[in-house]
Design a protein around this motif. Structure first.
Motif, PDB file in Angstrom:
ATOM      1  N   PRO A  68       0.810  -1.222   0.000  1.00 16.17           N
ATOM      2  CA  PRO A  68       0.000   0.000   0.000  1.00 16.17           C
ATOM      3  C   PRO A  68       0.845   1.275   0.000  1.00 16.17           C
ATOM      4  N   ALA A  69       1.991   1.251   0.673  1.00 17.16           N
ATOM      5  CA  ALA A  69       2.853   2.435   0.712  1.00 17.16           C
ATOM      6  C   ALA A  69       3.429   2.767  -0.664  1.00 17.16           C
ATOM      7  N   THR A  70       3.502   1.795  -1.538  1.00 13.38           N
ATOM      8  CA  THR A  70       3.965   2.020  -2.908  1.00 13.38           C
ATOM      9  C   THR A  70       2.825   2.551  -3.777  1.00 13.38           C
ATOM     10  N   VAL A  71       1.626   2.060  -3.539  1.00 10.60           N
ATOM     11  CA  VAL A  71       0.469   2.442  -4.357  1.00 10.60           C
ATOM     12  C   VAL A  71      -0.046   3.833  -3.981  1.00 10.60           C
ATOM     13  N   SER A  72       0.056   4.190  -2.714  1.00  8.35           N
ATOM     14  CA  SER A  72      -0.498   5.461  -2.238  1.00  8.35           C
ATOM     15  C   SER A  72      -0.012   6.678  -3.022  1.00  8.35           C
ATOM     16  N   PRO A  73       1.306   6.844  -3.260  1.00  5.51           N
ATOM     17  CA  PRO A  73       1.734   8.012  -4.034  1.00  5.51           C
ATOM     18  C   PRO A  73       1.243   7.980  -5.484  1.00  5.51           C
ATOM     19  N   LEU A  74       1.088   6.789  -6.040  1.00  6.36           N
ATOM     20  CA  LEU A  74       0.557   6.675  -7.403  1.00  6.36           C
ATOM     21  C   LEU A  74      -0.883   7.167  -7.447  1.00  6.36           C
ATOM     22  N   VAL A  75      -1.657   6.766  -6.450  1.00  6.57           N
ATOM     23  CA  VAL A  75      -3.059   7.188  -6.362  1.00  6.57           C
ATOM     24  C   VAL A  75      -3.137   8.702  -6.203  1.00  6.57           C
ATOM     25  N   LYS A  76      -2.292   9.244  -5.355  1.00 10.60           N
ATOM     26  CA  LYS A  76      -2.309  10.700  -5.139  1.00 10.60           C
ATOM     27  C   LYS A  76      -1.979  11.456  -6.419  1.00 10.60           C
ATOM     28  N   ARG A  77      -0.983  10.969  -7.180  1.00  7.73           N
ATOM     29  CA  ARG A  77      -0.627  11.641  -8.438  1.00  7.73           C
ATOM     30  C   ARG A  77      -1.752  11.528  -9.460  1.00  7.73           C
ATOM     31  N   LEU A  78      -2.375  10.375  -9.536  1.00  7.30           N
ATOM     32  CA  LEU A  78      -3.489  10.195 -10.474  1.00  7.30           C
ATOM     33  C   LEU A  78      -4.689  11.052 -10.074  1.00  7.30           C
ATOM     34  N   GLU A  79      -4.862  11.243  -8.774  1.00 10.01           N
ATOM     35  CA  GLU A  79      -5.933  12.121  -8.301  1.00 10.01           C
ATOM     36  C   GLU A  79      -5.635  13.570  -8.711  1.00 10.01           C
ATOM     37  N   LYS A  80      -4.392  13.989  -8.555  1.00 13.60           N
ATOM     38  CA  LYS A  80      -4.006  15.350  -8.970  1.00 13.60           C
ATOM     39  C   LYS A  80      -4.205  15.555 -10.467  1.00 13.60           C
ATOM     40  N   GLN A  81      -4.027  14.489 -11.246  1.00 11.69           N
ATOM     41  CA  GLN A  81      -4.230  14.558 -12.689  1.00 11.69           C
ATOM     42  C   GLN A  81      -5.718  14.538 -13.052  1.00 11.69           C
ATOM     43  N   GLY A  82      -6.583  14.317 -12.065  1.00 11.92           N
ATOM     44  CA  GLY A  82      -8.016  14.287 -12.321  1.00 11.92           C
ATOM     45  C   GLY A  82      -8.523  12.974 -12.884  1.00 11.92           C
ATOM     46  N   LEU A  83      -7.726  11.901 -12.760  1.00 11.01           N
ATOM     47  CA  LEU A  83      -8.115  10.618 -13.343  1.00 11.01           C
ATOM     48  C   LEU A  83      -8.813   9.688 -12.363  1.00 11.01           C
ATOM     49  N   LEU A  84      -8.642   9.951 -11.083  1.00 12.31           N
ATOM     50  CA  LEU A  84      -9.361   9.163 -10.079  1.00 12.31           C
ATOM     51  C   LEU A  84      -9.681  10.051  -8.900  1.00 12.31           C
ATOM     52  N   GLN A  85     -10.558   9.537  -8.067  1.00 14.81           N
ATOM     53  CA  GLN A  85     -10.936  10.272  -6.863  1.00 14.81           C
ATOM     54  C   GLN A  85     -11.015   9.311  -5.696  1.00 14.81           C
TER      55      GLN A  85
END
Length: 146
Positions: A68-85
């Motif tokens: 999860p610690a590896t996935v969390s920053p990916l999720v945050k970046r994708l959220e900033k890009q507007g691709l996920l919430q």
């Protein structure tokens, strides 16, 4: 060199072949994913969400065979890009439900061309790549067949 020494030759190591192949595969994906605005790890997150959503961070991590610690920053970046919430899950307010935004779902349509571009880049069809994927399954920690 006797047979035992030959077992230690770098070119005879399965681990070396897999690591080298993985690095080369990522470099093949890089120019294909660039127009989508995704890195290879971000693409994997989006694939997992397009397959099933919403997912918690733990579910995404399990699907991707990552921590999860590896996935969390990916999720945050994708959220900033507007691709996920991320939003509180209705069934458990402690958990965050992660889902693709309309922009993230629209990106899926553009991503449909990615597998064909990869096949063209490596000169292999879906059947041959499927055989390779299945041959690697024992090394993938049982991910296939889940």
């Amino acid at each position: 060199m006797d047979d035992r020494d030959e077992l230690l030759a770098l070119d005879n190591q399965v681990c070396f072949a897999i690591v080298t192949a993985a690095r080369n595969v990522v470099s093949i994906y890089r120019p294909i994913l660039e127009p989508l605005g995704l890195t290879h790890p971000q693409y994997l997150v989006m694939l997992a969400l397009w397959e099933s959503e919403p997912r918690t961070l733990g579910e995404l991590a399990d699907a991707l065979a990552l921590e999860p610690a590896t996935v969390s920053p990916l999720v945050k970046r994708l959220e900033k890009q507007g691709l996920l919430q991320r939003a509180r899950a209705s069934e458990d307010e402690r958990a965050l439900a992660i889902r693709a935004t309309p922009e993230g779902r629209a990106l899926r349509e553009r991503a449909l061309d990615v597998p064909g571009q990869v096949m063209a880049a490596v000169g292999a069809d879906a059947e041959r790549l499927g055989l390779l994927r299945d041959a690697l399954a024992p090394f993938a920690g049982g991910r296939r067949g889940r």
